[in-house]
Design an enzyme around this catalytic site. Structure first.
Site, PDB file in Angstrom:
ATOM      1  N   ARG A   1       0.863  -1.190   0.000  1.00 39.17           N
ATOM      2  CA  ARG A   1       0.000   0.000   0.000  1.00 39.17           C
ATOM      3  C   ARG A   1       0.898   1.238   0.000  1.00 39.17           C
ATOM      4  NH1 ARG A   1       2.382   2.511   3.730  1.00 39.17           N
ATOM      5  NH2 ARG A   1       0.726   4.057   3.609  1.00 39.17           N
ATOM      6  N   GLY A   2       0.253   2.354  -0.281  1.00 42.73           N
ATOM      7  CA  GLY A   2       1.017   3.601  -0.434  1.00 42.73           C
ATOM      8  C   GLY A   2       1.047   3.933  -1.911  1.00 42.73           C
ATOM      9  N   ALA A   3       0.641   5.130  -2.281  1.00 39.13           N
ATOM     10  CA  ALA A   3       0.479   5.456  -3.700  1.00 39.13           C
ATOM     11  C   ALA A   3       1.684   5.082  -4.560  1.00 39.13           C
ATOM     12  CB  ALA A   3       0.134   6.943  -3.832  1.00 39.13           C
TER      13      ALA A   3
ATOM     14  N   ARG B   1      -7.446  -0.464  -6.890  1.00 40.56           N
ATOM     15  CA  ARG B   1      -7.765   0.659  -5.990  1.00 40.56           C
ATOM     16  C   ARG B   1      -7.900   1.928  -6.838  1.00 40.56           C
ATOM     17  NH1 ARG B   1      -4.090   1.270  -0.828  1.00 40.56           N
ATOM     18  NH2 ARG B   1      -5.961   2.302  -0.038  1.00 40.56           N
TER      19      ARG B   1
ATOM     20  N   GLN C   1      -1.974   2.753   9.911  1.00 40.91           N
ATOM     21  CA  GLN C   1      -0.684   2.824   9.211  1.00 40.91           C
ATOM     22  C   GLN C   1       0.332   3.660  10.004  1.00 40.91           C
ATOM     23  OE1 GLN C   1      -3.676   3.072   7.729  1.00 40.91           O
ATOM     24  NE2 GLN C   1      -3.601   2.784   5.521  1.00 40.91           N
TER      25      GLN C   1
ATOM     26  N   ASP D   1      -2.166  10.824  -2.534  1.00 38.01           N
ATOM     27  CA  ASP D   1      -2.540   9.718  -3.427  1.00 38.01           C
ATOM     28  C   ASP D   1      -2.892  10.224  -4.810  1.00 38.01           C
ATOM     29  OD1 ASP D   1      -3.117   8.755  -0.520  1.00 38.01           O
ATOM     30  OD2 ASP D   1      -2.864   6.963  -1.762  1.00 38.01           O
TER      31      ASP D   1
ATOM     32  N   ASN E   1      -5.643  12.399   0.002  1.00 34.97           N
ATOM     33  CA  ASN E   1      -4.713  11.678   0.873  1.00 34.97           C
ATOM     34  C   ASN E   1      -5.526  10.940   1.928  1.00 34.97           C
ATOM     35  OD1 ASN E   1      -1.872  11.088   1.419  1.00 34.97           O
ATOM     36  ND2 ASN E   1      -2.209  12.145   3.351  1.00 34.97           N
ATOM     37  N   LYS E   2      -4.819  10.151   2.740  1.00 37.60           N
ATOM     38  CA  LYS E   2      -5.482   9.321   3.747  1.00 37.60           C
ATOM     39  C   LYS E   2      -6.546  10.091   4.524  1.00 37.60           C
ATOM     40  CE  LYS E   2      -5.083   5.980   4.141  1.00 37.60           C
ATOM     41  NZ  LYS E   2      -5.969   5.082   3.392  1.00 37.60           N
TER      42      LYS E   2
HETATM   43  C1  LIG Z   1       3.670   7.915   0.068  1.00 35.71           C
HETATM   44  S1  LIG Z   1       2.215   7.038   0.392  1.00 35.71           S
HETATM   45  C2  LIG Z   1       1.003   8.104  -0.104  1.00 35.71           C
HETATM   46  C3  LIG Z   1      -0.323   7.843   0.586  1.00 35.71           C
HETATM   47  O1  LIG Z   1      -0.822   6.488   0.398  1.00 35.71           O
HETATM   48  C4  LIG Z   1      -1.427   6.051   1.633  1.00 35.71           C
HETATM   49  O2  LIG Z   1      -2.672   5.430   1.459  1.00 35.71           O
HETATM   50  P1  LIG Z   1      -2.863   3.810   1.722  1.00 35.71           P
HETATM   51  O3  LIG Z   1      -2.142   3.467   2.987  1.00 35.71           O
HETATM   52  O4  LIG Z   1      -4.370   3.650   1.807  1.00 35.71           O
HETATM   53  O5  LIG Z   1      -2.292   3.160   0.491  1.00 35.71           O
HETATM   54  C5  LIG Z   1      -1.612   7.323   2.427  1.00 35.71           C
HETATM   55  O6  LIG Z   1      -2.714   8.087   1.934  1.00 35.71           O
HETATM   56  C6  LIG Z   1      -0.303   8.019   2.081  1.00 35.71           C
HETATM   57  O7  LIG Z   1      -0.257   9.354   2.480  1.00 35.71           O
END
Ligand SMILES: CSC[C@H]1O[C@H](OP(=O)(O)O)[C@H](O)[C@@H]1O
EC number: 5.3.1.23
Length: 371
Positions: free
Chosen positions: A60-62, A103, A212, A253, A263-264
């Site tokens: 996960r993570g963009a 996603r 997270q 994101d 973003n989150k």
């Molecule tokens: C550098 S990660 C960017 C962004 O992605 C994360 O979302 P997720 O954990 O749902 O994939 C989070 O929004 C981060 O800030």
């Protein structure tokens, strides 16, 4: 091979490789759902399994899911039984459709898929050899992984200049090595500031529902001896009202051409509070997060399984099944609340409708009108 040597050299700077391409046609990744309890690496030859890993947030993570999608296409190319280039392109389109469905919010995923498919089509126009196209796809996917690490390191160098010795930085969710191909975006800026010798403290929000922040950001920072204090998401107003936060650094994101930032979930709340308390609010993201076709707040927001909210680390806390649950995984922060956007190509500041196209090398009227 030049690319492999560069990857090896960069990887030596990373404490962890959350995702890797193995030359016998496998992808290996760290299942971050199990952090901090266990470090379990998984691997596959099948792009469908990698798509499941993205959908289930093992990866996960963009930026990380963009790299994973690119490597998913590399798997499809490596294992394709196509007897001609046309069949191979069809196999890649089929894999791309599966990966696109994982996603909806992180633009990096779509950017990476489009870039690899474009490379495949270009290779197919230059050669009728299946192996030539196959190798071009694999190389492009590995280059996307390499460029993500390079972008993270460059954003760290650029963003660290905004951090003063003695600052306390608040960050949300996880934007470190566990959200990218390695090093991190907002957490990469924090890493770079510490590597420059600045003494900083970090306040990490736990980031419900999937934690997270508590699970991944705390784990990364403790491993590196960076001072971190964990707070619950509803303490942000308190710490800011007490003057405990000097700056906010978060990831993204998807960013629109005029500076709307998905973003989150909870990021918008932090931005409003930062604005109320005069705390600079910085977004750190590679240009692969910027959607050049979109303006305005209408960014697709992923709605995830309600059970993620009904439970805490797997323990059901809402035992009445008919209780309705909302679970948007992201929210959108408007440009007026964003102090600056740090990318690997430089810092964008207001007015974003001018500075972001400039960062992308676009003319100002290039983007389609967004919602
Ligand atoms: C550098 S990660 C960017 C962004 O992605 C994360 O979302 P997720 O954990 O749902 O994939 C989070 O929004 C981060 O800030």
């Amino acid at each position: 091979m030049e690319l492999d040597k560069k990857l090896e050299k960069l990887a030596s700077r990373l404490r962890i490789r959350p995702i890797e391409w193995l030359d016998d046609g496998r992808v290996r990744w760290l299942d971050v759902r199990l952090i901090p309890w266990e470090e379990v690496y998984r691997e596959t030859r099948d792009y469908r399994r990698l798509a499941k890993a993205i959908r289930d947030m093992e990866i996960r993570g963009a930026p990380a899911i963009g790299v994973a999608a690119a490597l998913g296409l590399a798997l499809a190319a490596f294992h394709s039984k196509a007897s001609n280039v046309g069949e191979l392109l069809k196999d890649l389109e089929e894999a791309a459709n599966v990966l696109r469905e994982t996603r909806p919010t992180a633009y990096n995923l779509f950017w990476a898929i489009d870039r690899v498919l474009e490379r495949a089509r270009r290779a197919a126009s230059e050669s009728s050899s299946v192996d030539d196209v196959r190798n071009a796809v694999i190389e492009e996917a590995k280059r996307i992984m390499l460029e993500d690490i390079e972008a993270n390191i460059r954003m760290g160098e650029i963003g660290a200049k905004l951090i003063q010795d003695g600052d306390t930085i608040l960050t949300h969710c996880n934007t470190g090595a566990l959200a990218t191909a390695g090093y991190g975006t907002a957490l990469g800026v924090i890493r770079a500031a510490v590597e420059e010798g600045k003494r900083i403290r970090v306040i990490a929000t736990e980031t419900r529902p999937l934690l997270q922040g508590a699970r991944l950001t705390v784990w990364e920072l403790v491993k590196e001896g960076i001072d971190v204090t964990l707070i619950t998401d509803n303490m942000v107003g308190y710490v800011m009202s007490k003057g405990l936060v000097d700056k906010v650094f978060v990831g993204a994101d998807r960013i629109t051409l005029d500076g709307y930032v998905a973003n989150k979930i909870g990021t918008y709340t932090i931005a409003v509070l930062a604005n109320r308390h005069g705390v600079p609010f910085y977004v750190v993201a590679p240009t692969s997060t910027i959607d050049p076709r979109l303006r305005g707040p209408s960014i697709p927001i992923e709605e995830r399984d309600p059970d993620e909210v009904r439970t805490v680390v797997g323990k059901v806390v809402i035992t009445v099944p008919e209780v309705r649950v909302l679970n948007p995984a992201f929210d959108v922060t408007p440009p007026e609340l964003v102090t600056a956007i740090i990318t690997e190509r430089g810092i964008a500041t207001k007015p974003y409708e001018k500075s972001i196209p400039r960062i992308l090398g676009l003319k100002e009227d290039d983007g389609e009108k967004g919602g």
